[in-house]
Design an enzyme around this catalytic site. Structure first.
Site, PDB file in Angstrom:
ATOM      1  N   LYS A 169      17.149  66.891  53.101  1.00 46.75           N
ATOM      2  CA  LYS A 169      18.255  67.641  52.617  1.00 46.75           C
ATOM      3  C   LYS A 169      19.299  67.441  53.748  1.00 46.75           C
ATOM      4  CE  LYS A 169      19.132  72.800  52.237  1.00 46.75           C
ATOM      5  NZ  LYS A 169      18.503  74.048  52.345  1.00 46.75           N
TER       6      LYS A 169
ATOM      7  N   GLU B 224      23.745  73.666  53.108  1.00 51.68           N
ATOM      8  CA  GLU B 224      23.429  74.906  53.532  1.00 51.68           C
ATOM      9  C   GLU B 224      23.025  74.809  54.956  1.00 51.68           C
ATOM     10  OE1 GLU B 224      20.133  76.086  51.124  1.00 51.68           O
ATOM     11  OE2 GLU B 224      21.170  77.112  49.699  1.00 51.68           O
TER      12      GLU B 224
ATOM     13  N   ASP C 103      20.251  76.868  41.211  1.00 53.11           N
ATOM     14  CA  ASP C 103      19.210  76.944  42.153  1.00 53.11           C
ATOM     15  C   ASP C 103      17.896  77.587  41.589  1.00 53.11           C
ATOM     16  OD1 ASP C 103      17.972  76.924  44.418  1.00 53.11           O
ATOM     17  OD2 ASP C 103      18.939  78.421  45.649  1.00 53.11           O
TER      18      ASP C 103
ATOM     19  N   LYS D 121      17.575  69.022  41.399  1.00 55.32           N
ATOM     20  CA  LYS D 121      16.995  70.370  40.797  1.00 55.32           C
ATOM     21  C   LYS D 121      16.938  70.320  39.440  1.00 55.32           C
ATOM     22  CE  LYS D 121      17.195  73.339  44.922  1.00 55.32           C
ATOM     23  NZ  LYS D 121      17.384  74.425  45.680  1.00 55.32           N
TER      24      LYS D 121
ATOM     25  N   GLU E 188      10.627  81.965  43.743  1.00 53.92           N
ATOM     26  CA  GLU E 188      11.417  82.840  44.396  1.00 53.92           C
ATOM     27  C   GLU E 188      12.482  83.644  43.585  1.00 53.92           C
ATOM     28  OE1 GLU E 188      14.085  79.912  46.526  1.00 53.92           O
ATOM     29  OE2 GLU E 188      15.424  81.553  47.226  1.00 53.92           O
TER      30      GLU E 188
HETATM   31  C1  BDP Z   1      17.160  77.721  47.768  1.00 49.93           C
HETATM   32  C2  BDP Z   1      16.173  78.622  48.944  1.00 49.93           C
HETATM   33  C3  BDP Z   1      16.527  77.967  50.329  1.00 49.93           C
HETATM   34  C4  BDP Z   1      16.220  76.605  50.348  1.00 49.93           C
HETATM   35  C5  BDP Z   1      17.115  76.134  49.310  1.00 49.93           C
HETATM   36  C6  BDP Z   1      16.984  74.494  49.405  1.00 49.93           C
HETATM   37  O1  BDP Z   1      16.713  80.035  48.805  1.00 49.93           O
HETATM   38  O2  BDP Z   1      15.568  78.828  51.047  1.00 49.93           O
HETATM   39  O3  BDP Z   1      16.303  75.948  51.476  1.00 49.93           O
HETATM   40  O4  BDP Z   1      17.058  76.466  47.983  1.00 49.93           O
HETATM   41  O5  BDP Z   1      16.350  74.057  48.010  1.00 49.93           O
HETATM   42  O6  BDP Z   1      16.466  78.119  46.704  1.00 49.93           O
HETATM   43  O7  BDP Z   1      17.166  73.646  49.996  1.00 49.93           O
END
Ligand code: BDP
Length: 699
Positions: A286, A290, A364, A359, A392
């Site tokens: 990753k 974020e 998300d 994804k 989630e």
């Molecule tokens: C989001 C989650 C987060 C993950 C992120 C990811 O809230 O905790 O780190 O995806 O996929 O859904 O990297």
């Protein structure tokens, strides 16, 4: 006195009888869908030709799981065994993981043969036979053949080195990093066995939000111990790699992928890992997402970063899974567009041992998202599907939401390029890619039942089955899971499958119908928060996604808005361009519409929304009634846990409905349609709810 003695003796006898008939241990869900015990009357005749650890496991599984009543001796053997090759069976198309199970004559004896080109294939064949029998099939006439359509079938554990699990709702991490490598918990074997039974062949051990420490010598040794346990079950380990590790643990000044010293560091690191884990699968990354470091920090591209790591593992046969989940706070572009914008131009630039992991949808893991526009848009690059098994955004551990229909809805979607589907992109058929993969973010923890609840096990199961064959039917998977999990009594299976098949749509209805998304509360993502608007980054706020105002609601992604629709192939873009041709289930994902927009049913959008929220709550109430009806037919412990969870779900479905409706009403000023119940509390009450200790929150 005599009467008393008789009574005591009678009740003692009753207790003894009860003990004799009761199962040895209460059914607590530990055994998952593999619930047979060794047959009481001794094993059926099973012979094994050849000797490898994996063939021995195949034999042991059959001894453990096949009923004594099986009336045909079973032989497990490699297809290359002279006794099998003499039969000239069509084994070539089984590849190196497929299996063939069929009645055959070996050494003059009628047997049921389980074979494959590798011992892993034979093991999968053994599990296929066990599944066949547990879901009501016979041994005698079993004829089963299958080869996986997807090569890498991988769980992604978002497990941290301190034992916590990001977005984990089933206790702590299964990996006891502290006691590894010395202590190998027997549970690791049970984990591998469960995965092998559904065809999962890889596992990423640590969180994508990775710590560099997982690449240090002590942690490599710990991962190697797990790899040793998993190996005979056909499962490889992978690690999430922190892109800045060369700085953090390597003493370098940079992690620039174009710097030869950085590439050399990764190469040496890969060599070190492969010395400890000769069949190490590779890295998951990753990057620039974020807050994670990545090649963009140095002005290099995602392809530069991925290819540098790919070169390090290539000599060992390893691969890199590079995530496309990127969006940046500096970028004002519609978040749903950013991954495509960033990755599409890189098509053809990735090394041949890189998969880009995408994804299922562009935001998300929401309860419903249209398929990600990258599928079909990068023909030269193997795209790996990433699903989230841990729920989630679908009620976390306690809501019953069977994800089979969510997975298949995406896999079956047409990309707009001829007859191409997302599944045919993922399984390589579309562009003839040999390297293919599907990842599932695991929902597994150290809870006794592994996944925090019986029905969550079905999502792990469905992921494995669909990774093996993305064309499987989600209802058929629900049925075979239910039969293995609860037994084949149709009085149980009917209602259970019915509940499962309605459950995901119910969650969509009560959390956000018509393609609404990202309406949850902040941080832990537990419960509703459509009013949230004050978070630092615009795209962290639910108001960014629903854009509700006095006039209407929804995100305009057509030409008059962000034009995200143009990222789809023309045939699909054309459908999404107009609300009339957009499926109503995705309406507000693509369009901003007036509250009085007329739905196909004739009712207004607002009335339709209220009806969906109500339908969601009503479906959960109906699921509860169905489960109540099974009380006498399901073992107590699992029945009670599910009953309690359904009560939570019904309460929380109402909470979602009421909180959402009171917020929408505060924006649109509209009354509820006749007959709809007013929310239980006012908006201020819903806004005041706070859950600082909700599980799974990253820290
Ligand atoms: C989001 C989650 C987060 C993950 C992120 C990811 O809230 O905790 O780190 O995806 O996929 O859904 O990297």
């Amino acid at each position: 006195m005599k009467a008393m003695r008789t009574l005591v003796r009678a009740s003692a006898m009753a207790v003894t009888a009860a003990l004799l008939t009761a199962p040895a241990a209460a059914e607590d869900g530990y055994r998952l869908w593999l619930r047979s015990d060794a047959p009481a009357e001794g094993p059926i005749a099973i012979s094994r030709l050849g000797d490898t650890p994996t063939l021995r496991l195949a034999e042991a599984e059959l001894r453990r799981d096949l009923p004594a009543a099986a009336n045909l001796p079973v032989v497990v053997a490699l297809a290359s065994d002279p006794a099998v090759s003499a039969l000239r069976l069509p084994v070539a198309e089984l590849g190196n993981e497929g299996y063939l199970v069929r009645p055959s004559s070996i050494g003059g004896r009628q047997v049921l043969l389980i074979t494959g080109n590798t011992d892993r294939g034979v093991l999968y064949g053994a599990f296929a036979l066990i599944r066949h029998v547990a879901s009501g099939g016979q041994v005698a006439n079993a004829t089963l053949r299958s080869a996986p359509k997807v090569k890498l079938r991988v769980l992604n554990h978002w497990d941290n080195l301190d034992g916590t699990v990001e977005r984990g709702y089933s206790g702590e991490s299964l990996w006891d990093w502290w006691k590894l490598p010395d202590y190998r918990d027997p549970r690791y074997t049970d984990y591998a066995r469960a995965n092998a039974s559904i065809g999962v062949n890889g596992t990423v051990l640590n969180n994508v939000n990775a710590k560099a420490d997982s690449l240090t010598a002590p942690y490599i040794a710990k991962a190697a111990a797990l790899a040793d346990v998993f190996r005979p079950w056909g499962i490889r380990v992978y690690l999430s790699a922190r892109f800045s590790a060369p700085i953090e643990i390597g003493g370098l000044k940079t992690a620039d992928p174009r710097d030869p010293a950085v590439a050399a560091w990764w190469k040496a690191k890969a060599d070190e890992i492969y010395r400890a884990i000769p069949d190490f699968g590779g890295f998951l990354v990753k990057a620039n997402s974020e807050g994670q470091p990545g090649p963009r920090d140095y002005g290099a591209s995602h392809a530069d970063g991925a290819n540098m790591l790919a070169a390090a593992v290539k000599p060992h046969g390893g691969i890199v899974m590079w995530r496309a989940f990127v969006y940046a706070d500096t970028d004002p572009e519609d978040r749903a567009k950013q991954a495509y914008t960033e990755f599409k131009p890189l098509d053809g630039k990735f090394a041949d041992n890189v998969l880009v992991q995408v994804k299922n949808g562009a935001i998300d893991f929401q309860p419903r998202e249209p398929f990600h526009p990258l599928f079909g848009a990068m023909p030269k690059t193997p795209l790996m599907m990433e699903f989230q098994i841990t729920k989630e955004y679908l009620g976390q551990a306690t809501h019953l939401a069977y994800l089979g229909p969510l997975f298949t809805e995406v896999l079956e979607a047409k990309t707009g390029r001829g007859q191409e589907t997302v599944a045919s992109v993922v399984d390589g058929e579309s562009e003839n890619h040999q390297l293919t993969g599907m990842a599932g973010v695991a929902n597994i923890g150290d809870d006794r039942d592994w996944t925090g609840g019986t029905f969550n096990q079905a999502n792990w199961y469905a992921f494995g089955r669909l990774a093996w064959d993305p064309s499987l039917d989600s209802a058929a998977i629900a049925r075979e899971w239910a039969q293995q999990t609860f037994g084949t009594d149709p009085r149980v299976i009917g209602p259970v499958v019915d509940m499962m098949m309605r459950s995901r749509e119910a969650v969509v209805d009560y959390t956000g119908p018509f393609g609404l998304a990202h309406l949850m509360a902040t941080g832990h993502h537990y419960g509703p928060g459509p009013w949230v608007s004050e978070l630092q980054r615009p795209e962290w706020n639910p108001v960014y996604y629903h854009r509700a105002d006095r006039q209407g609601i929804g995100f305009d992604r057509t030409r008059t808005g962000s034009n995200a629709v143009a990222q789809y192939a023309p045939a699909v873009a054309k459908l999404y361009a107009s609300p009339r041709t957009t499926p109503e289930s995705e309406l507000l994902w693509f369009h901003h519409l007036p509250w009085d927009y007329r739905l196909k049913s004739g009712e207004t959008l607002w009335d339709g929304m209220v009806r969906r929220y109500d339908r969601g709550v009503a479906t959960v109430a109906a699921m509860r009634r169905e489960w109540d009806g099974l009380r006498a037919l399901v073992d107590t412990e699992r029945w009670e846990k599910t009953a309690a969870f359904l009560a939570i779900q019904e309460r929380e479905a109402r909470w979602w409905r009421d909180a959402s409706l009171s917020y929408w009403q505060s924006v649109n000023g509209l009354p509820l349609p006749a007959g709809a119940a007013p929310p239980e509390h006012d908006l201020a009450w819903y806004k005041a709810q706070s859950y600082p200790h909700a599980p799974g929150n990253p820290h």
